[in-house]
Design an enzyme around this catalytic site. Structure first.
Site, PDB file in Angstrom:
ATOM      1  N   PRO A  90      10.681   1.261  -2.348  1.00  0.00           N
ATOM      2  CA  PRO A  90      11.423   0.478  -3.360  1.00  0.00           C
ATOM      3  C   PRO A  90      12.935   0.639  -3.209  1.00  0.00           C
ATOM      4  O   PRO A  90      13.702  -0.102  -3.814  1.00  0.00           O
ATOM      5  CB  PRO A  90      10.936   1.056  -4.694  1.00  0.00           C
ATOM      6  CG  PRO A  90      10.275   2.346  -4.388  1.00  0.00           C
ATOM      7  CD  PRO A  90       9.861   2.314  -2.945  1.00  0.00           C
ATOM      8  N   GLU A 117       3.953  10.079  -4.911  1.00  0.00           N
ATOM      9  CA  GLU A 117       5.371  10.135  -5.288  1.00  0.00           C
ATOM     10  C   GLU A 117       6.256   9.579  -4.185  1.00  0.00           C
ATOM     11  O   GLU A 117       7.466   9.444  -4.354  1.00  0.00           O
ATOM     12  CB  GLU A 117       5.792  11.579  -5.592  1.00  0.00           C
ATOM     13  CG  GLU A 117       5.380  12.059  -6.964  1.00  0.00           C
ATOM     14  CD  GLU A 117       5.796  11.090  -8.069  1.00  0.00           C
ATOM     15  OE1 GLU A 117       6.984  10.762  -8.167  1.00  0.00           O
ATOM     16  OE2 GLU A 117       4.901  10.650  -8.812  1.00  0.00           O
ATOM     17  N   ARG A 155       5.132 -15.905   9.838  1.00  0.00           N
ATOM     18  CA  ARG A 155       5.447 -17.327   9.721  1.00  0.00           C
ATOM     19  C   ARG A 155       6.583 -17.743  10.655  1.00  0.00           C
ATOM     20  O   ARG A 155       6.742 -18.909  10.960  1.00  0.00           O
ATOM     21  CB  ARG A 155       5.825 -17.687   8.272  1.00  0.00           C
ATOM     22  CG  ARG A 155       4.701 -17.435   7.299  1.00  0.00           C
ATOM     23  CD  ARG A 155       5.085 -17.823   5.886  1.00  0.00           C
ATOM     24  NE  ARG A 155       4.889 -19.249   5.642  1.00  0.00           N
ATOM     25  CZ  ARG A 155       5.847 -20.126   5.434  1.00  0.00           C
ATOM     26  NH1 ARG A 155       7.106 -19.753   5.466  1.00  0.00           N
ATOM     27  NH2 ARG A 155       5.565 -21.394   5.222  1.00  0.00           N
ATOM     28  N   ASP A 170      10.861 -25.098   4.298  1.00  0.00           N
ATOM     29  CA  ASP A 170      10.521 -24.385   3.071  1.00  0.00           C
ATOM     30  C   ASP A 170      11.763 -23.913   2.338  1.00  0.00           C
ATOM     31  O   ASP A 170      12.868 -23.967   2.867  1.00  0.00           O
ATOM     32  CB  ASP A 170       9.637 -23.172   3.397  1.00  0.00           C
ATOM     33  CG  ASP A 170       8.210 -23.600   3.721  1.00  0.00           C
ATOM     34  OD1 ASP A 170       7.734 -24.554   3.089  1.00  0.00           O
ATOM     35  OD2 ASP A 170       7.602 -22.976   4.598  1.00  0.00           O
TER      36      ASP A 170
HETATM   37  C1  LIG Z   1       4.731   5.071  -6.341  1.00  0.00           C
HETATM   38  S1  LIG Z   1       5.703   4.647  -4.948  1.00  0.00           S
HETATM   39  C2  LIG Z   1       6.888   5.944  -4.889  1.00  0.00           C
HETATM   40  C3  LIG Z   1       8.140   5.602  -5.639  1.00  0.00           C
HETATM   41  C4  LIG Z   1       9.253   6.633  -5.533  1.00  0.00           C
HETATM   42  N1  LIG Z   1       8.911   7.849  -6.220  1.00  0.00           N
HETATM   43  C5  LIG Z   1      10.526   6.049  -6.134  1.00  0.00           C
HETATM   44  O1  LIG Z   1      10.649   6.043  -7.355  1.00  0.00           O
HETATM   45  O2  LIG Z   1      11.370   5.506  -5.357  1.00  0.00           O
HETATM   46  C6  LIG Z   1       4.631   4.994  -3.601  1.00  0.00           C
HETATM   47  C7  LIG Z   1       4.878   4.165  -2.366  1.00  0.00           C
HETATM   48  O3  LIG Z   1       4.672   2.785  -2.657  1.00  0.00           O
HETATM   49  C8  LIG Z   1       5.491   1.996  -1.826  1.00  0.00           C
HETATM   50  N2  LIG Z   1       6.283   1.099  -2.696  1.00  0.00           N
HETATM   51  C9  LIG Z   1       6.295   1.109  -4.039  1.00  0.00           C
HETATM   52  N3  LIG Z   1       7.093   0.155  -4.522  1.00  0.00           N
HETATM   53  C10 LIG Z   1       7.582  -0.512  -3.456  1.00  0.00           C
HETATM   54  C11 LIG Z   1       8.477  -1.620  -3.312  1.00  0.00           C
HETATM   55  N4  LIG Z   1       9.031  -2.234  -4.355  1.00  0.00           N
HETATM   56  N5  LIG Z   1       8.744  -2.053  -2.056  1.00  0.00           N
HETATM   57  C12 LIG Z   1       8.212  -1.437  -0.973  1.00  0.00           C
HETATM   58  N6  LIG Z   1       7.374  -0.369  -1.058  1.00  0.00           N
HETATM   59  C13 LIG Z   1       7.062   0.086  -2.277  1.00  0.00           C
HETATM   60  C14 LIG Z   1       6.343   2.930  -0.988  1.00  0.00           C
HETATM   61  O4  LIG Z   1       5.764   3.054   0.291  1.00  0.00           O
HETATM   62  C15 LIG Z   1       6.253   4.234  -1.768  1.00  0.00           C
HETATM   63  O5  LIG Z   1       6.418   5.364  -0.942  1.00  0.00           O
END
Ligand SMILES: C[S@@+](CC[C@H](N)C(=O)[O-])C[C@H]1O[C@@H](n2cnc3c(N)ncnc32)[C@H](O)[C@@H]1O
Length: 241
Positions: A90, A117, A155, A170
């Site tokens: 994220p 996490e 794509r 698109d």
């Molecule tokens: C619960 S999340 C961990 C979030 C992290 N503790 C933080 O707050 O930044 C677990 C995994 O989901 C994936 N993930 C969650 N949200 C994402 C997003 N918006 N974009 C890409 N990957 C995401 C990532 O690979 C991450 O390591």
């Protein structure tokens, strides 16, 4: 192009990769997808992939060794000249039209999916070339974001979209949103297909589409029209008709 995915849940990809355009692209040999179970590179007799965080706190963190070893194994087994390792996170660069197009220029992507996490920071520091996010929201794992990357990037790979599915028409391609689409029936629940689309005047149809694309962008995503962007140029073309 080939896309290798390292994940604790390879089964999560089977449905989406087995349907529609992606399945067709795979059968035609345009894009290859390989799923790798992170646990295969787990540590010790129990193949551990996660551990408690240093410093305390709840949740588990995915260990670095399985990711590093997975990538080394993939590179050795399937060499590629222009590969890129992407950590789904994220905190990464937001996935968008330009990012997807850029990534499609590589001959192989290795996507690393986190869970719990998150992933030990050393994976970001010493293994990943970049982090990609699908938006300012936290999902439970990297599998759905990885699917979004796979779909968006595929794509842009030549031959993946059939005729009439051109990505360049698109939303976002020319900097504007797409124009509205209609099909039969002409009238449905009191809502009618615009007469211009049924009239057969191709010039008028083109002008109507350009106008509607500009209208949609102005209303829904005015940020795309900012000075200096691709949208600004397309917008002035549309205004000139
Ligand atoms: C619960 S999340 C961990 C979030 C992290 N503790 C933080 O707050 O930044 C677990 C995994 O989901 C994936 N993930 C969650 N949200 C994402 C997003 N918006 N974009 C890409 N990957 C995401 C990532 O690979 C991450 O390591």
């Amino acid at each position: 192009m080939n896309i290798d995915v390292v994940t604790l849940f390879p089964g999560a990809f089977v449905g989406p990769l087995g349907e529609g355009i992606l399945a067709r692209a795979r059968r035609a040999g345009r894009v290859g997808f390989r799923l790798h179970d992170l646990r295969r590179w787990g540590v010790g007799p129990h193949r551990e992939v996660d551990d408690a965080p240093f410093g305390g706190g709840g949740g588990m963190v995915l260990k670095p060794e399985p990711f590093f070893e997975a990538v080394e194994w993939i590179r050795e087994r399937y060499p590629a000249s222009r590969d890129r390792v992407i950590l789904l996170s994220p905190q990464g660069t937001r996935l968008g039209h330009d990012v997807a197009r850029r990534l499609s220029g590589h001959d192989r992507l290795i996507l690393l999916c986190g869970r719990y996490e998150g992933v030990d920071e050393r994976v970001r520091e010493g293994l990943a070339d970049e982090e990609i996010s699908v938006g300012d929201v936290v999902l439970t794992g990297g599998e759905l974001p990885a699917m979004a990357v796979i779909d968006a990037v595929s794509r842009f790979v030549p031959g993946v979209l059939g005729r009439g599915e051109a990505a360049q028409e698109d939303s976002f391609a020319g900097g504007l949103l797409d124009f509205p689409h209609y099909t039969r029936p002409t009238r449905y629940r009191g809502l009618e297909v615009p007469a211009v689309l049924r009239g057969g005047d191709h010039g008028a149809i083109e002008r109507w589409r350009a106008e509607k694309a500009l209208e949609a962008t102005t209303t829904k995503r005015p940020d795309l029209l900012k000075t200096g962007g691709a949208g600004e140029e397309s917008a002035s073309r549309a205004r000139r008709g």
